[in-house]
Design a protein around this motif. Structure first.
Motif, PDB file in Angstrom:
ATOM      1  N   GLU A  39       0.769  -1.117   0.004  1.00  0.00           N
ATOM      2  CA  GLU A  39      -0.138   0.046  -0.093  1.00  0.00           C
ATOM      3  C   GLU A  39       0.757   1.438  -0.224  1.00  0.00           C
ATOM      4  OE1 GLU A  39      -2.954   0.079   3.028  1.00  0.00           O
ATOM      5  OE2 GLU A  39      -3.734  -2.147   2.610  1.00  0.00           O
ATOM      6  N   GLN A  40       2.092   1.080   0.636  1.00  0.00           N
ATOM      7  CA  GLN A  40       2.491   2.530   1.102  1.00  0.00           C
ATOM      8  C   GLN A  40       4.053   1.991   1.077  1.00  0.00           C
ATOM      9  OE1 GLN A  40       1.204   4.477   4.577  1.00  0.00           O
ATOM     10  NE2 GLN A  40       1.717   6.500   3.524  1.00  0.00           N
ATOM     11  N   ALA A  41       4.957   3.119   0.693  1.00  0.00           N
ATOM     12  CA  ALA A  41       6.451   2.421   1.164  1.00  0.00           C
ATOM     13  C   ALA A  41       7.226   4.014   1.122  1.00  0.00           C
ATOM     14  CB  ALA A  41       6.902   1.755  -0.066  1.00  0.00           C
ATOM     15  N   MET A  42       8.389   3.709   1.934  1.00  0.00           N
ATOM     16  CA  MET A  42       9.402   4.906   2.096  1.00  0.00           C
ATOM     17  C   MET A  42      10.672   4.185   1.874  1.00  0.00           C
ATOM     18  SD  MET A  42       9.702   7.761   4.953  1.00  0.00           S
ATOM     19  CE  MET A  42      10.104   6.758   6.366  1.00  0.00           C
ATOM     20  N   SER A  43      11.389   4.876   1.142  1.00  0.00           N
ATOM     21  CA  SER A  43      12.878   4.624   0.889  1.00  0.00           C
ATOM     22  C   SER A  43      13.867   5.808   1.138  1.00  0.00           C
ATOM     23  CB  SER A  43      13.015   4.095  -0.392  1.00  0.00           C
ATOM     24  OG  SER A  43      14.468   3.763  -0.623  1.00  0.00           O
TER      25      SER A  43
ATOM     26  N   ALA B   2      12.153  11.496  12.572  1.00  0.00           N
ATOM     27  CA  ALA B   2      11.207  12.232  12.404  1.00  0.00           C
ATOM     28  C   ALA B   2      10.410  11.748  11.010  1.00  0.00           C
ATOM     29  CB  ALA B   2      11.628  13.700  11.902  1.00  0.00           C
ATOM     30  N   ALA B   3      11.159  11.210   9.896  1.00  0.00           N
ATOM     31  CA  ALA B   3      10.649  10.696   8.685  1.00  0.00           C
ATOM     32  C   ALA B   3      10.115   9.397   9.048  1.00  0.00           C
ATOM     33  CB  ALA B   3      11.915  10.279   7.835  1.00  0.00           C
ATOM     34  N   ILE B   4      10.502   8.338   9.749  1.00  0.00           N
ATOM     35  CA  ILE B   4       9.966   6.997  10.007  1.00  0.00           C
ATOM     36  C   ILE B   4       8.769   7.343  10.958  1.00  0.00           C
ATOM     37  CG2 ILE B   4      10.502   5.026  11.356  1.00  0.00           C
ATOM     38  CD1 ILE B   4      13.383   4.947  10.254  1.00  0.00           C
ATOM     39  N   GLY B   5       8.823   8.013  11.832  1.00  0.00           N
ATOM     40  CA  GLY B   5       7.645   8.413  12.877  1.00  0.00           C
ATOM     41  C   GLY B   5       6.411   8.971  12.066  1.00  0.00           C
ATOM     42  N   SER B   6       6.820   9.759  11.056  1.00  0.00           N
ATOM     43  CA  SER B   6       5.789  10.513  10.330  1.00  0.00           C
ATOM     44  C   SER B   6       5.152   9.370   9.303  1.00  0.00           C
ATOM     45  CB  SER B   6       6.245  11.703   9.452  1.00  0.00           C
ATOM     46  OG  SER B   6       5.606  12.051   8.498  1.00  0.00           O
ATOM     47  N   PHE B   7       5.880   8.681   8.808  1.00  0.00           N
ATOM     48  CA  PHE B   7       5.455   7.356   7.964  1.00  0.00           C
ATOM     49  C   PHE B   7       4.423   6.493   8.695  1.00  0.00           C
ATOM     50  CE2 PHE B   7       5.790   3.262   5.983  1.00  0.00           C
ATOM     51  CZ  PHE B   7       5.164   3.648   4.779  1.00  0.00           C
TER      52      PHE B   7
END
Lengths: 376, 376
Positions: B312-316, B367-372
């Motif tokens: 559904e969603q991903a962040m690299s 910050a990036a991981i928490g927000s994701f």
């Protein structure tokens, strides 16, 4: 121990004693050098080339040695450094093992090599020794002093220690001071050599030689001399034949590993390990900030030292993909020289080959250097 | 041989036999893992963390082991990976030496370690083993699969080999395939270990241990885990006390050398050398392009494989100063996943700490991981 002197090499006797920067002196020492072209009557067409860590003085072929040199594409009749016009001198660094006096040379009056009894070697000693050669050739002022890599450091030392000794300067992938990433890499290379039991505190012989240490040092060098970008395009994930993999668990499998192995094989036993240690450490020690005038802030010292150099024109050139002497260092050199009133240009090139680009990307480097020298 | 198992570690028995990708199988093998938080009734709040080469499963402190873990700032109540909400599992990779079965583990029914008789280890084996653990915990689908560094490769393998096994994915400083610069570095690390006479074709003991090879491998690792930029600011040309220099010619002189030495000292004898060789090589072998559907052009295969993953969603996420897993590789992952219809963001960070930034720059990564994850 074997020395590695190309045919056609000339020799220059250093003043004896020759005092070394960090103490000690050399008796009866010499420099190996080669020349191309002719010095004119006013002795104002001379170019001196100071080399990187490993090259000999054979930068290009000449009648006494027709073998191609390490900068063959750059130097010769009609080439960017046009020997129909310029009288070019290339010197094998003091402390090296290609004809100049270094740790592998016999101590005066003996057959015994210096080994670790060689005095501490500084980039400044390399510069001072080269200056005595230039002087002995009747050249009061160089038209252009060119220094590549380690030679770029030595060139800065030369200009600082011998004011007025050059009209122009080309600094090729050089550095005004060693930074910690490069120090770390060189420290690991030296550790690899010193960890090899055959190094034996410098007491190796041709028979018992620290081959695996030298191979590791050279491979690590090659990794930092090139760039990830170049290798991705050149090697990708190409594999060697399955057969070669099976011979040895954890042995070579990828083309890039075989490339490193080939480089290492061509280097070891052609360079003296102690000489490598001395030259490598001389780079760690070099810091132009030592030459700052008094009263500078710490972060201004490098720039202040560079701006104390008097030159008419200079070019500091390098590539974006260099991780060992990063491009900012070439920019720092140009900025510093310019602050001293010199017409100094900074020439960043997009060559993918990393620190070694000046040896391979002759098209880009040749165009810049040829144009700087006057397009001859 | 010593194993290195943190207190409070749990164990999961792998299916026996457990088939390995490149052939061979393990009997009676196990994984070490730790957990934080509580799995909810619908088992849809689970996060799995796959680690880099060297960490154990102790990502953060918990009641059974209050020692800080390797991702202490990231993971815990109220932290970016908020264990008040998420049930988090971190697994020690198959092939490692921190409680999971690897080359240092005894062969079934014996006291003899596998050593080089351990079958070839692939990143895919690490992924498959972790998947059996998740399955055994009653988790049909992870909310988020997180993989860091080598674990980023393993996470991609996990998603490809177990379609539908995760709703979301965070790839942290990962790579879809090993590129030649990284292969070269790892190859040199392995060579340093193998050249140490004490390695003895893998037959070392605690008494005769390849310490100098491991130190060299670790130092070379640290050089590529950090960045030149960070070190210039942090170490500059700071020197150690003169006294320490004089003890050993060519010994440590600069602060950066002492920093590497400290890292090496803390690592050797806490990691099994054969395990290091196996894990290191597994990364060289990994190439997502192997999973491309038929009929792709060579240069489309990696992207096609990634786009076959359903999420559904991903962040690299990664950093500009990473030379080992360069930022373009994290972009390639995001682009590939997005091409498969996933809402995939690429998050480049300006952290100066290089590949290791995810371990140190908790402010930016957190910050990036928490927000994701939803800002809990």
């Amino acid at each position: 121990m074997t020395e590695f002197i190309p045919p056609g090499t000339r020799f220059h006797a250093l003043p004896s004693p020759f005092a070394m920067k960090r103490g000690g002196e050399l008796q009866g020492a010499r420099l190996a050098y080669e020349t191309w072209g002719r010095l004119n009557a006013t002795a104002d067409n001379a170019i001196l080339i100071l080399t990187g860590l490993s090259p000999d003085a054979h930068a290009a072929s000449h009648p006494d040695n027709p073998e191609p040199g390490w900068w063959e594409g750059m130097l010769g009749p009609g080439k960017p450094i046009d020997t129909d016009h310029w009288f070019v001198v290339c010197v094998n660094s003091l402390g090296s093992c290609k004809g100049s006096t270094g740790p592998a040379s016999p101590m005066p009056g003996t057959q015994t090599p210096y080994r670790l009894a060689f005095p501490d070697l500084s980039v400044e000693d390399i510069a001072n020794a080269a200056h005595t050669l230039v002087d002995s050739l009747g050249i009061r002022r160089l038209d252009t002093l060119i220094g590549c890599s380690m030679g770029g450091m030595a060139a800065i030392a030369y200009l600082l220690l011998h004011p007025g000794s050059a009209r122009r300067h080309i600094n090729v992938s050089g550095s005004p001071r060693a930074l910690p990433f490069s120090i770390a890499i060189r420290s690991l290379q030296r550790e690899a050599i010193r960890l090899d039991p055959n190094w034996a505190q410098g007491q190796y012989s041709d028979e018992v030689y620290p081959e695996s240490g030298m191979r590791m040092a050279r491979k690590l060098g090659v990794v930092t001399y090139r760039s990830a970008l170049e290798w991705s395009g050149r090697f990708g994930r190409i594999r060697l034949d399955e057969k070669r993999q099976e011979e040895d668990p954890f042995g070579l499998e990828f083309e890039v590993e075989s490339y490193l192995e080939g480089h290492a094989r061509r280097f070891v036993r052609r360079f003296d390990p102690n000489s490598y240690l001395y030259l490598s450490r001389s780079m760690d020690w070099f810091d132009v900030a030592e030459y700052a005038p008094g009263g500078c802030d710490d972060d201004q010292r490098a720039s202040a030292a560079l701006s104390s150099i008097r030159l008419e024109q200079a070019m500091s050139i390098g590539v974006e993909t260099d991780i060992l002497f990063p491009l900012q260092q070439q920019e720092e050199i140009a900025d510093g020289l310019r602050a001293g009133g010199c017409d100094a240009r900074f020439v960043p090139l997009p060559s993918p080959q990393g620190h070694d680009a000046f040896l391979v990307d002759i098209e880009r480097f040749g165009a810049a250097i040829g144009s700087f020298l006057g397009g001859r």
